[in-house]
Design an enzyme around this catalytic site. Sequence first.
Site, PDB file in Angstrom:
ATOM      1  N   ASP A  34       0.836  -1.177  -0.010  1.00 49.24           N
ATOM      2  CA  ASP A  34      -0.032  -0.040  -0.017  1.00 49.24           C
ATOM      3  C   ASP A  34       0.831   1.247  -0.074  1.00 49.24           C
ATOM      4  O   ASP A  34       2.040   1.109   0.164  1.00 49.24           O
ATOM      5  CB  ASP A  34      -0.895   0.132   1.175  1.00 49.24           C
ATOM      6  N   ASP A  54       3.735   2.736  -4.967  1.00 42.65           N
ATOM      7  CA  ASP A  54       2.619   3.385  -5.632  1.00 42.65           C
ATOM      8  C   ASP A  54       2.436   2.748  -6.813  1.00 42.65           C
ATOM      9  O   ASP A  54       3.136   2.624  -7.926  1.00 42.65           O
ATOM     10  CB  ASP A  54       3.219   4.861  -6.150  1.00 42.65           C
ATOM     11  N   TYR A 147     -14.515   6.926 -13.318  1.00 42.60           N
ATOM     12  CA  TYR A 147     -14.255   5.707 -12.440  1.00 42.60           C
ATOM     13  C   TYR A 147     -14.820   4.533 -13.312  1.00 42.60           C
ATOM     14  O   TYR A 147     -14.285   3.392 -13.278  1.00 42.60           O
ATOM     15  CB  TYR A 147     -15.045   5.749 -11.353  1.00 42.60           C
ATOM     16  N   LYS A 151     -12.957   0.762 -14.130  1.00 44.56           N
ATOM     17  CA  LYS A 151     -13.181  -0.415 -13.916  1.00 44.56           C
ATOM     18  C   LYS A 151     -13.689  -1.336 -14.932  1.00 44.56           C
ATOM     19  O   LYS A 151     -13.496  -2.613 -14.895  1.00 44.56           O
ATOM     20  CB  LYS A 151     -14.408  -0.289 -12.736  1.00 44.56           C
ATOM     21  N   THR A 182     -17.556   0.075   3.888  1.00 40.14           N
ATOM     22  CA  THR A 182     -16.184   0.491   4.182  1.00 40.14           C
ATOM     23  C   THR A 182     -15.944   1.941   4.780  1.00 40.14           C
ATOM     24  O   THR A 182     -16.991   2.849   4.601  1.00 40.14           O
ATOM     25  CB  THR A 182     -15.266   0.259   3.035  1.00 40.14           C
TER      26      THR A 182
END
Length: 243
Positions: A34, A54, A147, A151, A182
Site C-alpha cells: 500500500d 505507488d 471511474y 473499472k 467500508t
Amino acid sequence: MSKRRLCILGGCGGIGRSLAAAGPAAGYDVAVMDLEAALKRHPPPPGTLAIGIDGSDEASVVQAFEAVRKHWGALDGFVNAAGFMIARRPLSETPADEFDSTTKGNLRTTFLVCKAAMKLLEKGEAASLVNLASGLGAYIRPQFGPYAAAKAGIVGMTLPIARDLSVVGIRVNTIAPGLIDTPIYGEGDSAQQFKDRLAPNVLYPQRLGNPEEFASLALELVTNSYMNAETIRIDGGARLQPK
C-alpha cells in the site's frame, strides 16, 4: 507443510484489510502492499510483511515486487484490492486530467501489478491472480464516468490476461463489488443515513455488504483451482437506478 504466500495490494483499505486479516486462518503468510502513508495510518496485522508502493508508478511496482521476491522467493496468490475514486461531478464539469488520474490509479495500476505479479507466482493450478473491478463498471450511474470506464477496462482485461497466463499456469479472475460497507462512506449519523438510503437498492439481503464477505470470495478465487477467467459480482443483487 509450509504456508502458502498471499500478497494483497491495497491491504490497508477496508476490503483489503479484511482479506489481510483472514489470510493467516486460511493457511497463508500475508504481504500487504500500500502507499507508505496508508501503511503508517493503518498498520497491517502483526506478522504481516508490509511493503510501500505507488501502484501507478512502474519503478515503484518493480521495486515492491523485488522486495517480495527477496523475502519469499515466490507467491501463490496475488489480490489487487486497490482502488481510486475522485469526487463525482457531471461530465460537463470533469476536466481531462481528472479522467487521466482516475484511469491511471485504477486501470494502469492493474496492468502494472499483473505484469509484476505473474513473474513471482508459482506456476500450476494453485497460482492465482485476482483483480478488483466494481459494480459501477456494469450498471453505470450518472457522474461516475471516469471511474466506471477504468473499472470496465479491468473487466475487459480479465479474459485476455487469463488467456495470456494460461500458458504459464496462472489463473486470473476479477471481483466486482457492489455496495460494501467500508470507511469510504465516512462515519457518524450522516454517513449512516446515506448508507440507509442505499440499502433499498440491494435485492437481498437488503443491506450493504461487509468486508469479510469480500474476503471470503477473494480467498475462494485464490484457492479454487477451477475458477478462471471470470468476473464475479458480489452485490446482493443490487441494481442501482439512474437518478
